[in-house]
Design a protein around this motif. Structure first.
Motif, PDB file in Angstrom:
ATOM      1  N   ASN A 145      34.552  36.200  44.146  1.00  0.00           N
ATOM      2  CA  ASN A 145      35.899  35.817  43.721  1.00  0.00           C
ATOM      3  C   ASN A 145      36.032  36.032  42.218  1.00  0.00           C
ATOM      4  O   ASN A 145      35.123  35.718  41.455  1.00  0.00           O
ATOM      5  CB  ASN A 145      36.135  34.348  44.067  1.00  0.00           C
ATOM      6  CG  ASN A 145      37.506  33.882  43.659  1.00  0.00           C
ATOM      7  OD1 ASN A 145      38.492  34.580  43.862  1.00  0.00           O
ATOM      8  ND2 ASN A 145      37.556  32.697  43.075  1.00  0.00           N
ATOM      9  N   GLN A 146      37.177  36.630  41.797  1.00  0.00           N
ATOM     10  CA  GLN A 146      37.364  36.875  40.366  1.00  0.00           C
ATOM     11  C   GLN A 146      38.650  36.261  39.850  1.00  0.00           C
ATOM     12  O   GLN A 146      39.629  36.142  40.579  1.00  0.00           O
ATOM     13  CB  GLN A 146      37.382  38.382  40.085  1.00  0.00           C
ATOM     14  CG  GLN A 146      35.991  38.994  40.037  1.00  0.00           C
ATOM     15  CD  GLN A 146      35.839  40.071  41.083  1.00  0.00           C
ATOM     16  OE1 GLN A 146      36.825  40.622  41.542  1.00  0.00           O
ATOM     17  NE2 GLN A 146      34.604  40.357  41.446  1.00  0.00           N
ATOM     18  N   SER A 147      38.591  35.893  38.600  1.00  0.00           N
ATOM     19  CA  SER A 147      39.806  35.409  37.952  1.00  0.00           C
ATOM     20  C   SER A 147      40.724  36.620  37.775  1.00  0.00           C
ATOM     21  O   SER A 147      40.276  37.751  37.903  1.00  0.00           O
ATOM     22  CB  SER A 147      39.480  34.815  36.587  1.00  0.00           C
ATOM     23  OG  SER A 147      38.152  34.366  36.566  1.00  0.00           O
ATOM     24  N   PRO A 148      41.999  36.409  37.429  1.00  0.00           N
ATOM     25  CA  PRO A 148      42.910  37.545  37.241  1.00  0.00           C
ATOM     26  C   PRO A 148      42.282  38.631  36.363  1.00  0.00           C
ATOM     27  O   PRO A 148      41.669  38.341  35.343  1.00  0.00           O
ATOM     28  CB  PRO A 148      44.118  36.901  36.554  1.00  0.00           C
ATOM     29  CG  PRO A 148      44.111  35.494  37.055  1.00  0.00           C
ATOM     30  CD  PRO A 148      42.671  35.124  37.259  1.00  0.00           C
ATOM     31  N   THR A 149      42.445  39.849  36.798  1.00  0.00           N
ATOM     32  CA  THR A 149      41.723  40.964  36.194  1.00  0.00           C
ATOM     33  C   THR A 149      42.548  41.672  35.123  1.00  0.00           C
ATOM     34  O   THR A 149      43.748  41.852  35.297  1.00  0.00           O
ATOM     35  CB  THR A 149      41.407  42.011  37.280  1.00  0.00           C
ATOM     36  OG1 THR A 149      41.210  41.309  38.495  1.00  0.00           O
ATOM     37  CG2 THR A 149      40.182  42.799  36.947  1.00  0.00           C
ATOM     38  N   PRO A 150      41.920  42.083  34.030  1.00  0.00           N
ATOM     39  CA  PRO A 150      42.637  42.859  33.024  1.00  0.00           C
ATOM     40  C   PRO A 150      43.150  44.178  33.628  1.00  0.00           C
ATOM     41  O   PRO A 150      42.482  44.753  34.492  1.00  0.00           O
ATOM     42  CB  PRO A 150      41.590  43.148  31.949  1.00  0.00           C
ATOM     43  CG  PRO A 150      40.398  42.335  32.280  1.00  0.00           C
ATOM     44  CD  PRO A 150      40.510  41.851  33.675  1.00  0.00           C
ATOM     45  N   VAL A 151      44.297  44.640  33.141  1.00  0.00           N
ATOM     46  CA  VAL A 151      44.955  45.819  33.720  1.00  0.00           C
ATOM     47  C   VAL A 151      44.069  47.068  33.670  1.00  0.00           C
ATOM     48  O   VAL A 151      43.992  47.832  34.630  1.00  0.00           O
ATOM     49  CB  VAL A 151      46.297  46.101  32.993  1.00  0.00           C
ATOM     50  CG1 VAL A 151      47.013  47.274  33.639  1.00  0.00           C
ATOM     51  CG2 VAL A 151      47.171  44.856  33.026  1.00  0.00           C
ATOM     52  N   GLU A 152      43.323  47.224  32.538  1.00  0.00           N
ATOM     53  CA  GLU A 152      42.539  48.468  32.396  1.00  0.00           C
ATOM     54  C   GLU A 152      41.420  48.556  33.460  1.00  0.00           C
ATOM     55  O   GLU A 152      41.193  49.611  34.031  1.00  0.00           O
ATOM     56  CB  GLU A 152      41.963  48.625  30.971  1.00  0.00           C
ATOM     57  CG  GLU A 152      41.103  47.475  30.485  1.00  0.00           C
ATOM     58  CD  GLU A 152      41.943  46.400  29.799  1.00  0.00           C
ATOM     59  OE1 GLU A 152      41.392  45.672  28.980  1.00  0.00           O
ATOM     60  OE2 GLU A 152      43.152  46.279  30.096  1.00  0.00           O
ATOM     61  N   ALA A 166      28.706  37.478  56.192  1.00  0.00           N
ATOM     62  CA  ALA A 166      29.115  37.567  54.789  1.00  0.00           C
ATOM     63  C   ALA A 166      29.682  36.230  54.319  1.00  0.00           C
ATOM     64  O   ALA A 166      30.036  35.377  55.131  1.00  0.00           O
ATOM     65  CB  ALA A 166      30.162  38.646  54.609  1.00  0.00           C
ATOM     66  N   LEU A 167      29.747  36.067  52.992  1.00  0.00           N
ATOM     67  CA  LEU A 167      30.348  34.856  52.446  1.00  0.00           C
ATOM     68  C   LEU A 167      31.095  35.193  51.163  1.00  0.00           C
ATOM     69  O   LEU A 167      30.872  36.237  50.548  1.00  0.00           O
ATOM     70  CB  LEU A 167      29.277  33.793  52.185  1.00  0.00           C
ATOM     71  CG  LEU A 167      28.174  34.117  51.176  1.00  0.00           C
ATOM     72  CD1 LEU A 167      28.569  33.688  49.770  1.00  0.00           C
ATOM     73  CD2 LEU A 167      26.882  33.411  51.587  1.00  0.00           C
ATOM     74  N   VAL A 168      31.959  34.267  50.764  1.00  0.00           N
ATOM     75  CA  VAL A 168      32.701  34.441  49.518  1.00  0.00           C
ATOM     76  C   VAL A 168      32.239  33.361  48.547  1.00  0.00           C
ATOM     77  O   VAL A 168      32.154  32.189  48.916  1.00  0.00           O
ATOM     78  CB  VAL A 168      34.222  34.258  49.744  1.00  0.00           C
ATOM     79  CG1 VAL A 168      34.990  34.575  48.465  1.00  0.00           C
ATOM     80  CG2 VAL A 168      34.704  35.103  50.903  1.00  0.00           C
ATOM     81  N   THR A 169      31.893  33.773  47.333  1.00  0.00           N
ATOM     82  CA  THR A 169      31.569  32.766  46.316  1.00  0.00           C
ATOM     83  C   THR A 169      32.075  33.252  44.964  1.00  0.00           C
ATOM     84  O   THR A 169      32.756  34.276  44.877  1.00  0.00           O
ATOM     85  CB  THR A 169      30.072  32.421  46.292  1.00  0.00           C
ATOM     86  OG1 THR A 169      29.874  31.290  45.423  1.00  0.00           O
ATOM     87  CG2 THR A 169      29.225  33.583  45.786  1.00  0.00           C
ATOM     88  N   GLU A 170      31.740  32.510  43.912  1.00  0.00           N
ATOM     89  CA  GLU A 170      32.287  32.806  42.599  1.00  0.00           C
ATOM     90  C   GLU A 170      31.467  33.878  41.875  1.00  0.00           C
ATOM     91  O   GLU A 170      30.252  33.961  42.036  1.00  0.00           O
ATOM     92  CB  GLU A 170      32.293  31.503  41.775  1.00  0.00           C
ATOM     93  CG  GLU A 170      33.104  31.558  40.512  1.00  0.00           C
ATOM     94  CD  GLU A 170      34.621  31.583  40.732  1.00  0.00           C
ATOM     95  OE1 GLU A 170      35.072  31.225  41.847  1.00  0.00           O
ATOM     96  OE2 GLU A 170      35.334  31.970  39.797  1.00  0.00           O
ATOM     97  N   SER A 171      32.133  34.648  41.058  1.00  0.00           N
ATOM     98  CA  SER A 171      31.450  35.637  40.230  1.00  0.00           C
ATOM     99  C   SER A 171      31.011  34.972  38.928  1.00  0.00           C
ATOM    100  O   SER A 171      31.841  34.457  38.183  1.00  0.00           O
ATOM    101  CB  SER A 171      32.423  36.784  39.943  1.00  0.00           C
ATOM    102  OG  SER A 171      31.973  37.534  38.846  1.00  0.00           O
TER     103      SER A 171
END
Lengths: 401, 348
Positions: B192-199, B161-166
């Motif tokens: 990888n995600q930027s800070p996620t909205p609460v909803e 597996a690998l991690v990359t940008e969304s």
């Protein structure tokens, strides 16, 4: 006969920014000092303060901004004045890089007025000035003292700027050249420019070539297996660094076993590196940045051929340095050095193909290589700063008579 | 939502100043004293508070995370804080932490050379095995650089597996909160995600988030992480995420992409003439080394591909004030010339 008393207005001690000019005037002053009674006023800020000595005729107590060197009366005026301000500031001096025209004019005015006021305390028979930074002061002192003026021209606005004489510096030079009683040019080439572009009659001009200190040339072990071709100079349009890159690309195409070294710094360094023009000789084009005189000599020893494709070079002291270090030189016809290096291979600065042909010939013919080196070494052996000083005194005597 | 937190640590080897006259004089390329000094000063002010904060949180039952440390960072940490290494080793074996693989010198070689990239992966993997006794199976490439062409190399190096940008453009309408599969290779992809909205945080799925202590300027580390924990249902390690979320959609990336961060994009490493010239030189030398079948030298050469060195050659990203990008360029080219004449020209 009384010793001739000369007031010299100099460009300042040799620095990275006025290299050729600074070195030449340094040697001239040193050797003139034994022939005439010399007092120097020049911009600068550091002199060896420990070497004070008595100099008659000058009351140095009056000046608090001056220092007197051991064997010569020298007055240093603090001034931020470099003769190449508009083309030579290095990238290491970002603050001064953008020194505006009005700032330069202000510095010049300050230097001029201080020079004039100092000159009033000095006893002299003749004014001897160098290049445009001293022109205003020289003219004013001549007017006040009614003493003759000899102007020594090392380089002109015509050589330094691409506009070829559309500037206030050009106007200033022209005025000074007209006011001068005699003019000393560093080459036939430069004399011709003074005549053609400044409209000064040739009868008023004497030619005195610069000399070079004798260097010992010892060879060092080569680090690269390839041959090294060297460019030296302030990286400004006048010196043709972009032409050198074109020459390098073509030489490397014909002889891949070559490397290229560009020594020096200047307004174009950033541009030249960022342009990536050297990428056509990928990985074999080196920049050294500014080098000390000691490193410069080490570099000459490491290199195999010197190339100077200057667009306009009144003299070209580094070509002589290279030749005296045993390098064959390939230089532009638009240079004074071409006149005193008979065996140098020459081409018009725009004739890239001829430069390439010369360099390839040197790389492929050992016989030619040695011939160029030997002939030039012999010719350079004849030059001396003592003789340069003597020729200058001869010019002085012409105006005194 | 379940959250997979990834903490990343890197401290580069500092390059020596290399003048034209240093060529051929056996001067070292890396300045050990400077390297150590930089690590020490960052360790005190940034790395240590971060690591201690994480270790402290890991004593809680509900806290789990993944950690990536570049090879140069691992070596420096091992040298100055061996006890921290022991603590990490235990946490990895207990399954509280997934240790991720990457490049040994935080290399950007994946943008231009498969073999230099591969040597960087192998060297990093060896360090993880040496220090922690496990072999990493999830790759956290430098800057999360990724594109399809890398998959063969990644798979060959033992990664599943690998991690990359969304990136929305490549999601084709799929939700980013899931594990993807790579085209034609048995490799899973975490986004990888930027800070996620609460909803959205309340929905089902997986959020992967990078935290780089060098870039984050939190006054209170622990508090910040505790806030993230409050937003998410549960924290899981990258290993657990792969077990729990089976990929159904494909994330296919034809051209290199990388982590989004202010001022630095992946083009920052290769966009100007100086950077391009260094890459050309590296590739020329790689070719010569390959012809001579001297693989040791490929690893030595790959050390020059650290992303830090390339950012210093760019006006947009340079951090030093006393030097210019072309100073770094000149120095780098001198080193490569020295490497060339010293090592390569003497190859049989």
């Amino acid at each position: 006969m009384d010793e001739l008393k000369v007031l010299m207005l100099g460009p300042g001690e040799p620095t990275a920014l006025n290299s050729g000019l600074g070195i030449a005037t340094h040697h001239i002053a040193k050797n003139l000092n034994s022939l005439v009674k010399l007092t120097i006023i020049q911009p600068g800020d550091s002199m060896e303060e420990t070497h004070h000595s008595e100099v008659t005729g000058v009351n140095f107590q009056q000046f608090n901004e001056i220092n007197v060197a051991k064997d010569m009366a020298r007055i240093s005026i603090k001034a931020n004045l470099a003769p190449y301000f508009y083309s030579g500031y290095t990238s290491e001096m970002p603050a001064k890089e953008k020194m505006s025209e009005s700032e330069v004019k202000k510095e010049l005015e300050l230097f001029t007025s201080k020079t004039i006021s100092f000159s009033k305390h000095i006893d002299f028979d003749l004014i001897y000035s160098h290049d445009w930074t001293t022109m205003n002061a020289a003219m004013e002192i001549k007017k006040n003292s009614k003493k003759p003026l000899v102007v020594h021209i090392h380089s002109l606005d015509y050589d330094r700027s691409a506009t070829h004489g559309e500037s206030w510096v050009y106007e200033l030079e022209k005025e000074g050249l007209e006011a001068a009683d005699r003019i000393i040019a560093v080459s036939e080439y430069s004399a011709q420019i003074i005549n053609e572009f400044y409209h000064i009659p040739t009868q008023k001009i004497d030619i005195v070539h610069n000399a070079i200190e004798a260097y010992r040339h010892s060879r060092v072990n080569k680090i690269f297996t390839e041959k090294l071709i060297l460019f030296v100079g302030r990286l400004t349009g006048q010196k043709g660094p972009a032409l050198f890159m074109q020459i390098a690309a073509k030489v490397n195409q014909q002889i891949p076993e070559t490397r290229f070294v560009m020594a020096g710094t200047g307004e174009l360094l950033k541009q030249l590196i960022e342009s990536g023009a050297y990428r056509s000789v990928s990985g074999k084009f080196h920049f050294t940045g500014q080098l000390s005189p000691k490193d410069m000599k080490a570099l000459y020893r490491r290199c195999d051929i010197y190339c100077m494709p200057s667009v306009s070079e009144p003299f070209g002291l580094s070509a002589l340095e290279a030749a005296s270090m045993g390098l064959p030189v390939v230089i532009s016809k638009q240079s004074g050095a071409a006149e005193i290096l008979p065996a140098a291979l020459k081409a018009d600065y725009w004739d890239i193909d001829l430069f390439v042909k010369h360099i390839v010939s040197l790389l492929t013919s050992e016989r030619l290589y040695n011939e160029v080196v030997e002939k030039n070494t012999k010719e350079i052996g004849k030059l001396s700063w003592e003789e340069v000083a003597e020729s200058i005194v001869t010019v002085f005597n012409k105006v005194k008579a | 939502m379940e959250t997979c937190l990834i903490f990343t640590f890197h401290s580069p080897l500092q390059l020596s100043d290399y003048s034209f006259f240093d060529i051929g004089k056996k001067k070292p390329y890396f300045d050990e004293a400077h390297t150590h000094q930089r690590f020490k000063s960052n360790y005190k002010s940034i790395f240590k508070p971060a690591i201690n904060g994480i270790l402290d949180l890991l004593t809680r039952r509900d806290f789990k995370c993944s950690i990536y440390m570049s090879g140069t960072f691992l070596t420096a940490l091992h040298r100055s804080e061996p006890t921290t290494m022991d603590k990490l080793k235990k946490l990895i074996h207990d399954g509280k932490v997934t240790i991720l693989g990457g490049t040994s010198h935080e290399s950007i070689a994946s943008l231009f050379s498969k073999s230099l990239f591969q040597y960087q992966l192998i060297a990093h993997k060896k360090l993880i095995e040496q220090f922690f006794g496990v072999s990493p199976t999830i790759l956290n490439n430098t800057e999360n650089i990724h594109y399809n062409d890398l998959l063969t190399t990644i798979e060959e190096c033992g990664y599943k597996a690998l991690v990359t940008e969304s990136l929305n453009w490549y999601l084709h309408g799929n939700s980013p909160y899931q594990v993807f599969k790579a085209p034609k290779h048995n490799v899973s992809i975490l986004l990888n995600q930027s800070p996620t909205p609460v909803e959205t945080a309340k929905e089902n799925g997986l959020i992967t988030r990078h935290i780089d202590p060098l870039l984050a300027t939190y006054d209170n580390w622990k508090q910040h992480i505790v806030n993230i924990m409050k937003q998410s249902e549960q924290l899981i390690t990258a290993e657990e995420a792969l077990k729990k979320f089976k990929p159904t959609s494909t994330y296919s990336i034809p051209m290199p992409i990388g982590r989004k961060r202010p001022q630095v994009g992946i083009s920052s490493f290769t966009e100007n003439a100086m950077q391009k010239e260094v890459i050309t030189k590296l590739l020329l030398m790689e070719k010569k080394i390959k012809e001579a079948l001297n693989t040791n030298l490929l690893y030595e050469l790959s050390k020059f591909t650290s992303g830090d060195y390339f950012l210093d050659m760019n006006y947009k990203t340079i951090t030093a004030t006393e030097k210019q990008p072309y100073d770094y360029y000149i120095s780098m080219m001198n080193m490569l010339s020295d490497f060339e004449i010293k090592k390569i020209n003497q190859l049989p």
